[in-house]
Write a protein that holds these residues in place. Structure first.
Motif, mmCIF file in Angstrom:
data_model
loop_
_atom_site.group_PDB
_atom_site.id
_atom_site.type_symbol
_atom_site.label_atom_id
_atom_site.label_comp_id
_atom_site.label_asym_id
_atom_site.label_seq_id
_atom_site.Cartn_x
_atom_site.Cartn_y
_atom_site.Cartn_z
ATOM 1 N N TRP A 106 6.967 -3.004 14.423
ATOM 2 C CA TRP A 106 6.139 -3.205 13.648
ATOM 3 C C TRP A 106 5.662 -1.817 12.787
ATOM 4 O O TRP A 106 5.072 -1.171 13.328
ATOM 5 C CB TRP A 106 4.995 -4.330 13.850
ATOM 6 C CG TRP A 106 4.062 -4.750 12.764
ATOM 7 C CD1 TRP A 106 4.121 -5.731 12.101
ATOM 8 C CD2 TRP A 106 2.804 -4.031 12.373
ATOM 9 N NE1 TRP A 106 3.165 -6.045 11.180
ATOM 10 C CE2 TRP A 106 2.346 -4.878 11.348
ATOM 11 C CE3 TRP A 106 2.114 -3.051 12.583
ATOM 12 C CZ2 TRP A 106 1.167 -4.665 10.694
ATOM 13 C CZ3 TRP A 106 1.156 -2.852 11.891
ATOM 14 C CH2 TRP A 106 0.365 -3.509 10.784
ATOM 15 N N VAL A 107 6.057 -1.695 11.493
ATOM 16 C CA VAL A 107 5.589 -0.684 10.707
ATOM 17 C C VAL A 107 4.780 -1.028 9.701
ATOM 18 O O VAL A 107 5.316 -1.736 8.785
ATOM 19 C CB VAL A 107 6.694 0.257 10.502
ATOM 20 C CG1 VAL A 107 6.234 1.539 9.978
ATOM 21 C CG2 VAL A 107 7.576 0.645 11.427
ATOM 22 N N TYR A 108 3.585 -0.269 9.351
ATOM 23 C CA TYR A 108 2.842 -0.402 8.253
ATOM 24 C C TYR A 108 2.312 0.702 7.561
ATOM 25 O O TYR A 108 1.584 1.589 8.182
ATOM 26 C CB TYR A 108 1.645 -1.444 8.588
ATOM 27 C CG TYR A 108 0.651 -1.657 7.557
ATOM 28 C CD1 TYR A 108 0.993 -2.894 6.512
ATOM 29 C CD2 TYR A 108 -0.484 -1.142 7.361
ATOM 30 C CE1 TYR A 108 0.311 -3.024 5.600
ATOM 31 C CE2 TYR A 108 -1.534 -1.245 6.344
ATOM 32 C CZ TYR A 108 -1.007 -2.310 5.401
ATOM 33 O OH TYR A 108 -1.846 -2.651 4.441
ATOM 34 N N SER A 109 2.600 1.051 6.456
ATOM 35 C CA SER A 109 2.017 2.298 5.644
ATOM 36 C C SER A 109 0.634 1.921 5.100
ATOM 37 O O SER A 109 0.370 1.022 4.381
ATOM 38 C CB SER A 109 2.929 2.432 4.731
ATOM 39 O OG SER A 109 4.222 3.089 5.236
ATOM 40 N N ASP A 110 -0.391 2.607 5.540
ATOM 41 C CA ASP A 110 -1.830 2.313 5.614
ATOM 42 C C ASP A 110 -2.027 3.131 4.169
ATOM 43 O O ASP A 110 -1.575 3.816 3.611
ATOM 44 C CB ASP A 110 -2.812 2.466 6.584
ATOM 45 C CG ASP A 110 -2.894 3.874 7.170
ATOM 46 O OD1 ASP A 110 -2.389 4.791 6.667
ATOM 47 O OD2 ASP A 110 -3.735 3.900 7.912
ATOM 48 N N VAL A 116 -8.239 -2.378 12.683
ATOM 49 C CA VAL A 116 -8.104 -2.228 11.247
ATOM 50 C C VAL A 116 -9.553 -1.767 10.887
ATOM 51 O O VAL A 116 -10.509 -2.544 11.366
ATOM 52 C CB VAL A 116 -7.772 -3.874 10.690
ATOM 53 C CG1 VAL A 116 -7.921 -3.556 9.059
ATOM 54 C CG2 VAL A 116 -6.627 -4.212 11.025
ATOM 55 N N THR A 117 -9.577 -0.869 10.187
ATOM 56 C CA THR A 117 -10.862 -0.205 9.519
ATOM 57 C C THR A 117 -10.608 0.139 8.172
ATOM 58 O O THR A 117 -9.621 -0.079 7.557
ATOM 59 C CB THR A 117 -11.191 0.940 10.167
ATOM 60 O OG1 THR A 117 -10.227 2.049 9.851
ATOM 61 C CG2 THR A 117 -11.418 1.089 11.667
ATOM 62 N N GLY A 118 -11.695 0.485 7.418
ATOM 63 C CA GLY A 118 -11.534 0.819 5.747
ATOM 64 C C GLY A 118 -11.993 2.223 5.841
ATOM 65 O O GLY A 118 -12.635 2.979 6.463
ATOM 66 N N ILE A 119 -11.708 2.488 4.441
ATOM 67 C CA ILE A 119 -12.040 4.102 4.013
ATOM 68 C C ILE A 119 -12.570 3.913 2.678
ATOM 69 O O ILE A 119 -11.655 3.167 1.729
ATOM 70 C CB ILE A 119 -10.942 5.053 3.998
ATOM 71 C CG1 ILE A 119 -11.285 6.427 3.756
ATOM 72 C CG2 ILE A 119 -9.649 4.799 3.485
ATOM 73 C CD1 ILE A 119 -10.269 7.843 4.165
ATOM 74 N N VAL A 143 -7.360 0.566 5.593
ATOM 75 C CA VAL A 143 -7.438 -0.095 4.186
ATOM 76 C C VAL A 143 -8.363 0.704 3.137
ATOM 77 O O VAL A 143 -9.551 0.712 3.648
ATOM 78 C CB VAL A 143 -7.796 -1.651 4.526
ATOM 79 C CG1 VAL A 143 -7.823 -2.256 2.952
ATOM 80 C CG2 VAL A 143 -6.975 -2.155 5.233
ATOM 81 N N GLU A 144 -8.136 0.966 2.119
ATOM 82 C CA GLU A 144 -9.034 1.579 0.947
ATOM 83 C C GLU A 144 -9.710 0.600 0.515
ATOM 84 O O GLU A 144 -9.461 -0.424 -0.084
ATOM 85 C CB GLU A 144 -8.066 2.242 -0.048
ATOM 86 C CG GLU A 144 -8.933 3.122 -0.953
ATOM 87 C CD GLU A 144 -8.110 3.671 -2.112
ATOM 88 O OE1 GLU A 144 -8.729 3.957 -3.181
ATOM 89 O OE2 GLU A 144 -6.953 3.681 -2.158
ATOM 90 N N VAL A 145 -11.139 0.880 0.288
ATOM 91 C CA VAL A 145 -11.990 -0.036 -0.331
ATOM 92 C C VAL A 145 -12.448 0.689 -1.382
ATOM 93 O O VAL A 145 -13.755 1.438 -1.494
ATOM 94 C CB VAL A 145 -13.089 -0.319 0.661
ATOM 95 C CG1 VAL A 145 -14.065 -1.465 -0.130
ATOM 96 C CG2 VAL A 145 -12.613 -0.960 1.923
ATOM 97 N N GLY A 146 -12.038 0.898 -2.518
ATOM 98 C CA GLY A 146 -12.209 1.718 -3.666
ATOM 99 C C GLY A 146 -11.332 1.386 -4.877
ATOM 100 O O GLY A 146 -10.019 0.772 -4.731
#
Length: 337
Positions: A43-47, A126-129, A165-168
């Protein structure tokens, strides 16, 4: 999403480091094992920060910071562990969700019980930035949101890979990014479609309310002993979303300092233009505002149009409820400014 200035990364001062000396038995490096070999089953995910997150299977045991956990829950994915900025059990945003099978590993910003987290055996975190400016700069020399420091982030990465995950930017873009991740984690298309339908209905209602009451200006703010912090709507994804739907949001200095317009209590009168004021629940509330002599005459406060406002996660379900609530307030508001 709107939180207290002390909790927002652009203005946080995380000078103190959390000294943690824990041995995480049985935890492998995210770079080891089949996920690093290029297996076709990986499983590959580009964050958001450009990391290609690799797991040797689709993650089924996901841990998350509270804001991201709420989004996963809204799409039918129950995290095995959650860490939050405030106590998760008393966080009203989780009302209605079954957390009986979820381990709470943190109830204060940056305080994460690494032993409990490891025991939950997540295969993904999973976190945010948050951006540090309105250009959308992501400072990867600092830890992700909800994590105390880079040392703690390394310790989390020793437990499981982190997807950020970007929060912006635009609110809809953040919602779309969250949907994409949920889909990759196995959320059912029917669940997402039903949530989107509710979201679209609420968005149409909010637009109609704003159009029917063009004289109603909404202020979103935080207040504490130091003064008032008014959100700059284009810099916060949630308020940007509402503005795009037609809501008139207070924006006195759009080209000024990023994210907040700041007013000392002596200068609070300069920002009293809103007819409806939404006050972040983590700071001063109505009773506190009435005690401030420079704010007691605020027209919205005198009219009873100041309301506690809690952050809503950027997902279809949470935002549908939040937009309906805001539409209610606009529809019943009187123009006072």
């Amino acid at each position: 999403m709107v939180s207290s200035p002390a909790a927002r990364r652009p203005f946080a001062l995380f000078a103190s480091l959390l000294a943690v000396a824990l041995v995480l038995a049985g935890c492998s490096s995210p770079g080891s094992g089949p996920s690093a070999t290029g297996s076709s089953d990986a499983w590959v995910y580009s964050d958001a920060i450009g990391t290609k997150v690799r797991v040797d299977h689709t993650p089924t045991r996901v841990a998350a910071f509270a804001d991201q956990a709420l989004t996963l829950l809204s799409y039918g994915i129950t995290p095995v562990a959650i860490f939050g900025r405030v106590p998760v059990k008393t966080d009203s945003r989780f009302a209605g969700y079954d957390l009986s099978k979820t381990t709470i590993v943190g109830n204060s910003y940056g305080e994460i019980d690494l032993e409990k987290l490891a025991a939950a055996k997540p295969d993904l975190i999973v976190t945010g930035i948050y951006p540090t400016d309105r250009k959308g700069t992501l400072d990867t020399t600092q830890p992700d949101y909800g994590i105390n420091d880079l040392e703690q982030q390394k310790q989390l990465q020793a437990i499981a890979p982190i997807a950020t995950v970007e929060v912006g930017g635009a609110g809809q873009d953040v919602i779309d990014a969250n949907v994409k991740l949920a889909e990759r984690l196995g959320a059912k298309a029917s669940t997402i479609a039903a949530a989107k339908k509710r979201f679209d209905t609420a968005a149409a209602r909010l637009t109609a309310a704003a159009k029917a009451h063009p004289d109603i200006e909404v202020t979103q703010m935080y207040a504490d002993a130091d003064g008032v912090y008014a959100v700059k709507p284009d810099d916060e994804p949630v308020t940007q979303l509402y503005k795009s739907l037609g809501v008139d949001l207070t924006d006195l200095h759009p080209d000024g300092e990023y994210y907040w317009d700041k007013y000392s209590w002596e200068n609070a009168g300069q920002m009293m233009t809103g007819d409806v004021v939404l006050v972040n629940v983590e700071g001063y509330q109505v009773a506190d505002l009435r005690k401030q002599t420079t704010f007691a005459d605020d027209p919205a406060l005198k009219a009873g149009q100041v309301y506690p406002w809690i952050d809503a996660a950027l997902n279809y379900t949470a935002q549908a409820a939040q937009m309906n609530k805001l539409a209610d307030l606009i529809e019943k508001a009187k123009s006072v400014s």
